[in-house]
Design an enzyme around this catalytic site. Structure first.
Site, PDB file in Angstrom:
ATOM      1  N   HIS A   1       0.815  -1.225   0.000  1.00 26.95           N
ATOM      2  CA  HIS A   1       0.000   0.000   0.000  1.00 26.95           C
ATOM      3  C   HIS A   1       0.846   1.271   0.000  1.00 26.95           C
ATOM      4  O   HIS A   1       0.343   2.361  -0.256  1.00 26.95           O
ATOM      5  CB  HIS A   1      -0.993   0.004   1.179  1.00 26.95           C
ATOM      6  CG  HIS A   1      -0.403   0.324   2.505  1.00 26.95           C
ATOM      7  ND1 HIS A   1      -0.060  -0.645   3.424  1.00 26.95           N
ATOM      8  CD2 HIS A   1      -0.107   1.508   3.093  1.00 26.95           C
ATOM      9  CE1 HIS A   1       0.406  -0.071   4.514  1.00 26.95           C
ATOM     10  NE2 HIS A   1       0.390   1.242   4.333  1.00 26.95           N
TER      11      HIS A   1
ATOM     12  N   SER B   1       4.426   2.475   8.040  1.00 25.29           N
ATOM     13  CA  SER B   1       4.189   1.441   7.033  1.00 25.29           C
ATOM     14  C   SER B   1       5.465   1.045   6.309  1.00 25.29           C
ATOM     15  O   SER B   1       6.326   1.873   6.020  1.00 25.29           O
ATOM     16  CB  SER B   1       3.206   1.959   5.971  1.00 25.29           C
ATOM     17  OG  SER B   1       1.893   1.784   6.377  1.00 25.29           O
TER      18      SER B   1
ATOM     19  N   ASP C   1      -0.080  -7.612   1.612  1.00 26.81           N
ATOM     20  CA  ASP C   1       0.442  -6.245   1.622  1.00 26.81           C
ATOM     21  C   ASP C   1       1.967  -6.254   1.535  1.00 26.81           C
ATOM     22  O   ASP C   1       2.678  -5.953   2.487  1.00 26.81           O
ATOM     23  CB  ASP C   1      -0.024  -5.526   2.885  1.00 26.81           C
ATOM     24  CG  ASP C   1       0.184  -4.017   2.815  1.00 26.81           C
ATOM     25  OD1 ASP C   1       0.491  -3.509   1.713  1.00 26.81           O
ATOM     26  OD2 ASP C   1       0.037  -3.360   3.865  1.00 26.81           O
TER      27      ASP C   1
END
Length: 258
Positions: free
Chosen positions: A75, A214, A123
């Site tokens: 992402h 992230s 992911d």
């Protein structure tokens, strides 16, 4: 001025929440990341750590998995693939995300074909840089687990990232020592998401990741077990969810040969 800053922060958080299922927040952001309950860290201790930039702005964390290969969360890059991949770069070898070390441009971006932005599953992404990383004391390759390795609850791990703490904005790398937990510990009903075998749960209230972390590596010693992926929506409540590198190891090998 303080009122304007608060308003801007609220708008940024609201925008992120609209991108995912209710209260399930991906950790990508350009300005408001922090390690919760952690401390400053030195790149000498985590020499595989990378600051991932997009058009020069801090985007996510990442890690070095080969002389020319980078591992991060899907992402972090899925919205900015070709022809924009040339705008990505990574900074290696520095505890400061904005200076020092060496900066390499990204040549290619590969996102897992089954990545689902709604569920957060698969992911994972890899990137090939132009040139190669100058390996040394502050720039090193992280080890990857064997294909299919699934760490048990209780395994001690560390996650690293950049951003603001709860009180002070900082550009210096931070880390928090946590443990892997049973997947059920991160099944947050309000998110509508399921923690699948492609995911790991780690951390707890007061010790976890938050916005901006992230793509950062979750390591046990010098082996990367996870990639920071998403949280319940409340940084101070519950642990974080990570892409399970062992479960996805064969995909990494298929793309990179590593």
């Amino acid at each position: 001025m303080a009122g304007i800053q608060v308003a801007v922060l609220c708008l940024l958080l609201a925008a992120q929440l609209q991108l995912v299922t209710p209260r399930a927040v991906r950790l990508r952001t350009r300005a408001h990341g922090r390690i919760i309950g952690g401390s400053e860290a030195s790149i000498e201790d985590y020499p595989w750590m990378l600051a991932l930039k997009y058009a020069g702005s801090q985007q996510c964390g990442a890690s070095i998995i080969g002389t020319e290969w980078v591992l991060t969360a899907a992402h972090c890059v899925s919205y900015y693939r070709a022809p924009y991949q040339s705008l990505y770069s990574v900074r290696a070898g520095s505890s400061d995300r904005s200076s020092g070390g060496v900066v390499l441009d990204v040549a290619e971006v590969y996102v897992h074909e089954q990545h689902d932005s709604i569920s957060g599953d698969y992911d994972i992404a890899v990137m090939r840089v132009n040139g190669s990383f100058p390996l040394g004391p502050n720039v090193a390759i992280v080890n990857l687990p064997e294909d299919g390795y699934d760490p048990a609850a209780g395994v001690a791990v560390t996650v690293t990232g950049w951003g603001t703490t709860e009180t002070t904005e900082t550009r210096i790398l931070r880390k928090v020592d946590i443990v892997v937990r049973d997947r059920s510990a991160c099944n947050f009903p309000s998110t509508g998401r399921e923690v699948t075998p492609r995911m790991l749960c780690a951390g707890e209230s007061g010790e976890s990741v938050c916005y901006g972390d992230s793509g950062g590596p979750l390591v046990s010693g010098s082996t990367q077990l996870g990639i920071a992926s998403w949280i319940s929506g409340y940084c101070l409540r519950g642990g974080g969810v990570y892409a399970n590198v062992g479960n996805l190891r064969s995909w990494i090998t298929g793309v990179t040969g590593i």
